[in-house]
Write an enzyme that holds these catalytic residues in place. Structure first.
Site: not given
Ligand SMILES: O=P(O)(O)OC[C@H]1O[C@](O)(CO)[C@@H](O)[C@H]1O
Length: 309
Positions: A217, A219, A221-222, A248-249
């Site tokens: 990913s 950002g 830039g896709g 990203g999730d």
């Molecule tokens: O497990 P980490 O890498 O600390 O990431 C957790 C965090 O990232 C996020 O999922 C965002 O991607 C937040 O919800 C937060 O809980």
């Protein structure tokens, strides 16, 4: 069902402030709380797309109870979290109204004992036979061995369940060597894994290290994907502004849903980019705006080539 693993679950708290300045005291104009940790966010997006999802990982203490209470009200998500004696962490995202930027503060998470880690591994093995795919997401809480994801990747592969890994640092390096089907690093994570700051070269290098497919990913830039079937770049039509927490999730959710639906890679990438951009534009961090998602689906550009057979 699709299984998502969040070993370091979190209660995600977002503070909105007028302007964030170091060394200053701030009035918070709005507070939002939601269950978080990367795999939990992935699960929520998958469920919104109509998939049945089971969430596992660790939960503990008062924060863990809040996370579970909130998860119980998300349709399509089944809670299979494993209890620990420590407390689930909080993460704080501070959204600056003036600049539109977000500053993230992530607590380390509870200390997990060897007995709790073994209990999780048993629960995970029991869940795998019902899973069509598994996502292993986020940081490791203290006490969980750094090779944890490598072990979980191997267990999923032995059970014949496709596995996506989204983590960073040494946990990612070891996990990749266990040959996950897909990894989804961001540009920094990919550079740290491969030593190369040139994304095209780095995605190929990460495949040589063991990943079946690499979706980087970039950002605004896709996405850049290097897979067995070919290489593609998918880009959003315009650069979107907003809160990137959880974007990203949403990419992971797009890739996984596309994989279990057997979509061709370019279509999976289009879905992932559209979901990610719709997450950045949603008012609450980690949610996605369905209208923006559907509108973007037709406007994400994909270029690339299919591998010679
Ligand atoms: O497990 P980490 O890498 O600390 O990431 C957790 C965090 O990232 C996020 O999922 C965002 O991607 C937040 O919800 C937060 O809980």
């Amino acid at each position: 069902m699709i299984l998502t693993v969040t070993l370091n679950t979190a209660l995600d708290i977002t503070y909105r402030v007028r302007s964030l300045r170091p060394h200053a005291s701030h009035r918070v104009s709005e507070v939002t709380e939601r269950p978080g940790g990367k795999g939990v966010n992935v699960a929520r997006v998958l469920a919104a797309l109509g998939h049945e999802v089971t969430v596992t990982g660790f939960t503990g203490g008062a924060t863990g109870r809040v996370v579970q209470e909130r998860l119980a009200s998300v349709p399509g998500v089944v809670d299979a979290l494993v209890p620990v004696s420590g407390a689930t962490r909080r993460t704080i995202a501070v959204a600056d109204e003036q600049t539109g930027d977000t500053t993230q503060l992530n607590e380390p998470g509870p200390m997990v004992t060897p007995t709790e880690w073994s209990a999780f591994q048993e629960a995970y093995e029991d869940l795998l036979p019902s899973a069509s795919a598994v996502a292993l997401c986020g940081s490791l809480p203290p006490g969980v061995p750094v090779g944890a994801y490598a072990g979980l990747v191997r267990t999923a592969r032995a059970a014949g369940v496709p596995v996506l890994l989204d983590t960073s640092g040494e946990a990612l390096r070891r996990g990749v060597a266990a040959r996950p089907d897909i990894i989804k690093p961001n540009a920094d994570e990919l550079a740290e894994l491969t030593g190369s700051h040139e994304p095209l070269r780095a995605t190929q290098d990460a495949r040589r290290r063991g990943a079946g497919a690499v979706v980087a990913s970039l950002g605004p830039g896709g996405l850049l994907a290097a897979t067995r079937e070919g290489r593609w770049r998918a880009t959003p039509p315009t650069s979107v502004r907003g809160n990137p927490t959880g974007a990203g999730d949403s990419v992971v959710a797009g890739l996984l849903s596309g994989s279990v639906e057997h979509l061709p890679w370019p279509d999976r990438l289009v879905r992932a980019v559209a979901l990610s951009a719709a997450t950045v534009q949603a008012p609450v961090a980690g949610e996605f705006d369905r209208g923006v998602f559907e509108e973007l689906l037709g406007r994400v550009a994909v270029s690339g080539e299919v591998s010679a057979a």
